[in-house]
Write a protein that holds these residues in place. Structure first.
Motif, PDB file in Angstrom:
ATOM      1  N   PRO A 193      -2.260  60.708  79.957  1.00  0.00           N
ATOM      2  CA  PRO A 193      -1.588  60.719  81.183  1.00  0.00           C
ATOM      3  C   PRO A 193      -0.767  61.992  81.486  1.00  0.00           C
ATOM      4  N   ARG A 194       0.010  62.600  80.605  1.00  0.00           N
ATOM      5  CA  ARG A 194       0.680  63.646  80.831  1.00  0.00           C
ATOM      6  C   ARG A 194      -0.011  65.076  81.082  1.00  0.00           C
ATOM      7  N   MET A 195      -1.245  64.942  80.986  1.00  0.00           N
ATOM      8  CA  MET A 195      -2.370  66.205  81.402  1.00  0.00           C
ATOM      9  C   MET A 195      -3.249  66.233  82.451  1.00  0.00           C
ATOM     10  N   GLY A 196      -2.900  64.909  83.142  1.00  0.00           N
ATOM     11  CA  GLY A 196      -4.171  64.639  84.214  1.00  0.00           C
ATOM     12  C   GLY A 196      -4.058  65.576  85.422  1.00  0.00           C
ATOM     13  N   MET A 197      -2.754  66.151  85.575  1.00  0.00           N
ATOM     14  CA  MET A 197      -2.525  66.984  86.588  1.00  0.00           C
ATOM     15  C   MET A 197      -3.213  68.157  86.335  1.00  0.00           C
ATOM     16  N   MET A 198      -2.956  68.707  85.025  1.00  0.00           N
ATOM     17  CA  MET A 198      -3.647  70.032  84.704  1.00  0.00           C
ATOM     18  C   MET A 198      -5.193  70.068  84.728  1.00  0.00           C
ATOM     19  N   TYR A 199      -5.759  68.847  84.365  1.00  0.00           N
ATOM     20  CA  TYR A 199      -7.236  68.763  84.698  1.00  0.00           C
ATOM     21  C   TYR A 199      -7.492  68.614  86.187  1.00  0.00           C
ATOM     22  N   ARG A 200      -6.787  68.028  87.191  1.00  0.00           N
ATOM     23  CA  ARG A 200      -7.011  68.082  88.364  1.00  0.00           C
ATOM     24  C   ARG A 200      -7.016  69.083  89.059  1.00  0.00           C
ATOM     25  N   ASN A 201      -6.073  70.068  88.442  1.00  0.00           N
ATOM     26  CA  ASN A 201      -5.791  71.586  89.226  1.00  0.00           C
ATOM     27  C   ASN A 201      -6.979  72.381  88.521  1.00  0.00           C
ATOM     28  N   TRP A 202      -7.369  72.120  87.419  1.00  0.00           N
ATOM     29  CA  TRP A 202      -8.471  72.784  86.813  1.00  0.00           C
ATOM     30  C   TRP A 202      -9.953  72.655  87.792  1.00  0.00           C
ATOM     31  N   ASP A 203      -9.793  71.459  87.808  1.00  0.00           N
ATOM     32  CA  ASP A 203     -11.248  70.849  88.332  1.00  0.00           C
ATOM     33  C   ASP A 203     -11.322  71.257  90.315  1.00  0.00           C
ATOM     34  N   LYS A 204     -10.271  71.355  90.574  1.00  0.00           N
ATOM     35  CA  LYS A 204      -9.923  71.669  92.243  1.00  0.00           C
ATOM     36  C   LYS A 204     -10.427  73.185  92.359  1.00  0.00           C
ATOM     37  N   GLN A 205     -10.245  73.768  91.372  1.00  0.00           N
ATOM     38  CA  GLN A 205     -10.656  75.462  91.494  1.00  0.00           C
ATOM     39  C   GLN A 205     -12.160  75.582  91.788  1.00  0.00           C
ATOM     40  N   LYS A 206     -12.449  76.658  92.467  1.00  0.00           N
ATOM     41  CA  LYS A 206     -14.016  76.988  92.825  1.00  0.00           C
ATOM     42  C   LYS A 206     -14.546  77.315  91.453  1.00  0.00           C
ATOM     43  N   PRO A 207     -15.758  76.847  91.416  1.00  0.00           N
ATOM     44  CA  PRO A 207     -16.716  77.260  90.305  1.00  0.00           C
ATOM     45  C   PRO A 207     -16.688  78.504  89.871  1.00  0.00           C
ATOM     46  N   GLU A 208     -16.793  79.495  90.927  1.00  0.00           N
ATOM     47  CA  GLU A 208     -16.748  80.867  90.580  1.00  0.00           C
ATOM     48  C   GLU A 208     -15.639  81.269  89.714  1.00  0.00           C
ATOM     49  N   GLN A 209     -14.373  80.872  90.316  1.00  0.00           N
ATOM     50  CA  GLN A 209     -13.154  81.021  89.766  1.00  0.00           C
ATOM     51  C   GLN A 209     -12.961  80.757  88.545  1.00  0.00           C
ATOM     52  N   ARG A 210     -13.544  79.392  88.248  1.00  0.00           N
ATOM     53  CA  ARG A 210     -13.360  78.613  86.835  1.00  0.00           C
ATOM     54  C   ARG A 210     -14.388  79.435  86.127  1.00  0.00           C
ATOM     55  N   ALA A 211     -15.638  80.005  86.462  1.00  0.00           N
ATOM     56  CA  ALA A 211     -16.311  80.840  85.526  1.00  0.00           C
ATOM     57  C   ALA A 211     -15.723  82.123  85.201  1.00  0.00           C
ATOM     58  N   ALA A 212     -15.085  82.624  86.167  1.00  0.00           N
ATOM     59  CA  ALA A 212     -14.505  84.025  85.731  1.00  0.00           C
ATOM     60  C   ALA A 212     -13.188  83.844  84.792  1.00  0.00           C
ATOM     61  N   LEU A 213     -12.609  82.747  84.945  1.00  0.00           N
ATOM     62  CA  LEU A 213     -11.501  82.679  84.127  1.00  0.00           C
ATOM     63  C   LEU A 213     -11.925  82.378  82.582  1.00  0.00           C
ATOM     64  N   LEU A 214     -13.057  81.532  82.651  1.00  0.00           N
ATOM     65  CA  LEU A 214     -13.613  81.390  81.116  1.00  0.00           C
ATOM     66  C   LEU A 214     -14.107  82.602  80.487  1.00  0.00           C
ATOM     67  N   LYS A 215     -14.688  83.644  81.489  1.00  0.00           N
ATOM     68  CA  LYS A 215     -15.492  84.481  80.946  1.00  0.00           C
ATOM     69  C   LYS A 215     -14.242  85.621  80.654  1.00  0.00           C
ATOM     70  N   ARG A 216     -13.176  85.572  81.287  1.00  0.00           N
ATOM     71  CA  ARG A 216     -12.130  86.487  80.706  1.00  0.00           C
ATOM     72  C   ARG A 216     -11.190  85.903  79.504  1.00  0.00           C
ATOM     73  N   GLY A 217     -11.395  84.713  79.446  1.00  0.00           N
ATOM     74  CA  GLY A 217     -10.671  83.984  78.365  1.00  0.00           C
ATOM     75  C   GLY A 217     -11.524  84.197  77.010  1.00  0.00           C
ATOM     76  N   GLU A 218     -12.762  84.347  77.315  1.00  0.00           N
ATOM     77  CA  GLU A 218     -13.773  84.516  76.107  1.00  0.00           C
ATOM     78  C   GLU A 218     -13.507  86.213  75.651  1.00  0.00           C
ATOM     79  N   GLN A 219     -13.478  87.070  76.469  1.00  0.00           N
ATOM     80  CA  GLN A 219     -13.445  88.306  76.437  1.00  0.00           C
ATOM     81  C   GLN A 219     -12.097  88.587  75.527  1.00  0.00           C
ATOM     82  N   LEU A 220     -10.883  87.898  76.138  1.00  0.00           N
ATOM     83  CA  LEU A 220      -9.635  88.091  75.354  1.00  0.00           C
ATOM     84  C   LEU A 220      -9.617  87.760  73.864  1.00  0.00           C
ATOM     85  N   LEU A 221     -10.668  86.571  73.604  1.00  0.00           N
ATOM     86  CA  LEU A 221     -10.504  85.976  72.507  1.00  0.00           C
ATOM     87  C   LEU A 221     -11.338  87.022  71.327  1.00  0.00           C
ATOM     88  N   ILE A 222     -12.320  87.454  71.885  1.00  0.00           N
ATOM     89  CA  ILE A 222     -13.133  88.374  71.159  1.00  0.00           C
ATOM     90  C   ILE A 222     -12.356  89.658  71.027  1.00  0.00           C
TER      91      ILE A 222
END
Ligand code: FAD
Ligand code: DLZ
Length: 510
Positions: free
Chosen positions: A476-505
C-alpha cells in the motif's frame, strides 16, 4: 579460584558485566589486539586507530584501578593471531579455573566463543551485555507473533520502560511520541554547523597511528587528522559538546546534506557508544535533561533519543533474533557487484563522491548520506547484499555486524522482504536535490531523466520500480509510485528503462 576475564575491543567500560565481582588480586584481565579481529573486514584505518588506542588507554585505566592486565599489542608476527589463541596461551599458566567474558556483539565471534569451553577444556562463563536497554529476551518477547517488526511500536515500549521523555501521568512529553514531521529542513549554511569535537592524539594514539600506517597500509581510508576521543572522559566531553552546540538544531537538519559540511548537527557519538566509552542510557538522559532545562527543543531531543532508544536497540534485538539466517537474505534477488568507486570515491555523481570521500577521510558519514546516497544507489542498482554489507562494515568507525547488518540488509537493501521496514527507501535525484546542495555542482543534471547527462538516480529509480513490480505493487505504501509510473507515456517509460539499462551496463564509469 582465579578467573581470566576477557574484555573485547568494543567493551571498554568498567561497568562491563565481565568485570563485576572480579577479584583484582587474583583474577587476570586479558585484552588483545589480534590479527583475526583487525582483519575480518577491510576496517578503515581510523577505526583501527580508535579501537587499538582506546583499548590501550582502557587497559592502563584498569591497571591504575588495581587490576592485573595481560595486554597483547598488535604485531603481524604475534604468535597468537586470534582471541582464542591469546586465551589458550594464558591458560597454560597454572591456576586459572575459568574464563569470564561478556557476550560479544557479532555472530561470527559469538559462534567461536561459545565453543571455547570444549576447545579450551575450561569452563567459559558468558555474561549478558547489560549496556543495552532491552535484553535479547525482552526483544524476543516483544517480537513474538509479529509478522513484521516496526521500530515505532518497540520504541514506545522503551520510552515507557525507561520513563525517558514521559510525563508523570505516563504520557509522552509534548503530547506526541514522534516529532519526525518537523525534522526535514534543508540546510543552507545558517545557522553555522559546529566544528566536530576534537581530541588531539597523545603519545599512545600517535604510536598507534604509526603502527596502523605500517601494518595496515592496504586498508581503506587514512589516519590523517585523527581526532576521535579514545577515553571515556574525552567521550563524555564529546557528549557535552554535542548537547551544547549541535543538539538544538539536530532535529531540524537531521535529514539535510551539504556539499561543504561533513558533520552538520549530528552527534558523532556512535563510535563511542558502540565501543563502550559512552553509555547509551546516559547519552539519552543527557539529551532529555537539555530539553527539561530549556536548552534544546522537543523535536531535536525526541528525534535524537529515538535514534538510540528506538533504532539502536531495535536493530540489535532484530539481529540476535534472526542470525545467522538474516545475513544470507537476498529477497530482491540482487546479483550486481559493488562498483569500484565505493572504494575510491571516483565518480561524477557529486552526492556519491562527497559521501564516499567523507567516509574515506573521516570513517564517518551521517545517517542520511548512508541511507539516501550510498545506500539508495546500491538499492536502485541491485548490488549484492553481502558486498554492500561488507563495505559498510569496513568503512565506518562505528561499524559492527549487529548494527550494520540490519541497517544495510534490512533498512537500505530491503533484502529481508520488508521485515524491518515497510517500504524501501528508494528515491530519485529529486529527493537528494531537495535535501542538499550537491546537485548544483554535479556533472549530471538532476532535472533530466533520459539524456546522457541526466542524473543516474532518476532513471535508476524508475528501473528499480519497474523491475520489482511483483515485489512491491501490492504494498500500500508503494501504490502511488506504481500509479505515477503507469501514468507516464509508453515512449517515456521505454526511454527511462533504456537509460537505466545503459547506466547499469556502464556502472563502473558513472
Ligand atoms: P546521530 O545522527 O547523532 O544519531 C545519534 C545516535 O543514534 C547514533 O550515535 C547512534 O548510536 C544512534 N543511531 C542513529 N540511527 C541509528 C540506526 N539506524 N541504527 C542504530 N543506531 C542508530 N550505526 C552504527 O552505529 N554502526 C553502523 O555500522 C551503522 N551502519 C549503518 C549503515 C546504514 C546503511 C545506515 C542507513 C545506517 C547505519 N547506522 C549505523 C546508523 C546511523 O547512520 C549511525 O548510527 C549514525 O550515522 C552515527 O552517527 P552519529 O553518532 O553522528 O549519529
Ligand atoms: C573491531 C575490533 C578490532 C578492529 N580489533 C579488535 C582486537 O584486536 N581485539 C579485540 O578484542 N576486539 C577488536 N575489535 C572488536 C571486536 O571485533 C568485537 O568485539 C567483535 O566484533 C564483537 O562485537
Amino acid at each position: 579460584m582465579a578467573n581470566l576475564i576477557l574484555i573485547l575491543g568494543d567493551q571498554l567500560t568498567t561497568d562491563i558485566s565481565a568485570l563485576q565481582n572480579g577479584d583484582r588480586q587474583r583474577d587476570r584481565v586479558v585484552m588483545a589486539e589480534v590479527h583475526d579481529e583487525a582483519s575480518y573486514t577491510n576496517h578503515h584505518k581510523k577505526k583501527l586507530v580508535l579501537l587499538f588506542s582506546a583499548m590501550r588507554h582502557f587497559a592502563r585505566q584498569l591497571e591504575a584501578d588495581g587490576w592485573q592486565v595481560h595486554y597483547q599489542h598488535y604485531h603481524p608476527d604475534n604468535e597468537a593471531q586470534s582471541l582464542e589463541a591469546v586465551i589458550a596461551g594464558q591458560l597454560r599458566d597454572a591456576g586459572v579455573d575459568r574464563v569470564i567474558t561478556t557476550e560479544c556483539g557479532e555472530w561470527r565471534l559469538h559462534e567461536q566463543i561459545s565453543q571455547w569451553h570444549e576447545r579450551l577444556g575450561m569452563p567459559v562463563e558468558i555474561r549478558p551485555d547489560t549496556r543495552f536497554i532491552a535484553s535479547k529476551q525482552e526483544f524476543a518477547n516483544w517480537a513474538e507473533g509479529r509478522k513484521q517488526l516496526r521500530m515505532e511500536f518497540f520504541y514506545r515500549e522503551m520510552r515507557k520502560k525507561t520513563g525517558l521523555l514521559m510525563t508523570p501521568e505516563g504520557k509522552p512529553e509534548g503530547d506526541q511520541w514522534n516529532f519526525d514531521a518537523d525534522n526535514r529542513r534543508k540546510w543552507t549554511g545558517k545557522p553555522p554547523a559546529p566544528a566536530p569535537f576534537r581530541v588531539e592524539p597523545d603519545a599512545i594514539t600517535t604510536e598507534v597511528i604509526k603502527q596502523v600506517d605500517e601494518y595496515f597500509a592496504d586498508h581503506f581510508g587514512t589516519t590523517e587528522d585523527f581526532h576521535f576521543a579514545v577515553t571515556a572522559d574525552d567521550a563524555a566531553q564529546a557528549l557535552d559538546y554535542f548537547i551544547d552546540f549541535a543538539l538544538p538544531c539536530f532535529g531540524d537538519y537531521q535529514d539535510a546534506m551539504s556539499d561543504d559540511e561533513d558533520w552538520l548537527f549530528h552527534s558523532i557519538l556512535s563510535p563511542y557508544i558502540n565501543s563502550g566509552l559512552l553509555d547509551p542510557m546516559a547519552v539519552c538522559e543527557a539529551a532529555a535533561q537539555a530539553w527539561y532545562g530549556g536548552r534544546a527543543p522537543i523535536n531535536a531531543v525526541e528525534g535524537f533519543i529515538r535514534q538510540i532508544l528506538g533504532w539502536r536497540e531495535f536493530v540489535r534485538g532484530l539481529y540476535w533474533l534472526n542470525m545467522p539466517g538474516y545475513a544470507a537474505e537476498n529477497r530482491l534477488g540482487n546479483s550486481r557487484a559493488l562498483p569500484w568507486f565505493y572504494w575510491t570515491g571516483d565518480t561524477k555523481m557529486r552526492c556519491m563522491h562527497k559521501a564516499i570521500d567523507a567516509t574515506r577521510r573521516n570513517a564517518y558519514a551521517h545517517h542520511i548520506q548512508r541511507l539516501m546516497v550510498t545506500g539508495n544507489f546500491a538499492l536502485l542498482a541491485g548490488i549484492k547484499p553481502e558486498e554492500i554489507c561488507d563495505w559498510y562494515l569496513a568503512v565506518y568507525a562505528d561499524a559492527y555486524d549487529w548494527v550494520e547488518l540490519p541497517n544495510v540488509l534490512g533498512m537500505v537493501m530491503h533484502a529481508d522482504g520488508g521485515y524491518l521496514g515497510s517500504k524501501p527507501y528508494a528515491a530519485s535525484g529529486k529527493y537528494i536535490n531537495r535535501m542538499s546542495d550537491h546537485c548544483k555542482s554535479c556533472h549530471y543534471k538532476v532535472n533530466k531523466s533520459t539524456e546522457g547527462d541526466a542524473c543516474p538516480f532518476n532513471a535508476l529509480y524508475w528501473h528499480f520500480i519497474d523491475r520489482h513490480r511483483d515485489d512491491f505493487a501490492n504494498n500500500p505504501r508503494m501504490g502511488m509510485m506504481y500509479r505515477n509510473w503507469d501514468k507516464q507515456k509508453p515512449e517515456q517509460r521505454a526511454a527511462l528503462l533504456k537509460r537505466g539499462e545503459q547506466l547499469l551496463i556502464n556502472i563502473e564509469k558513472l
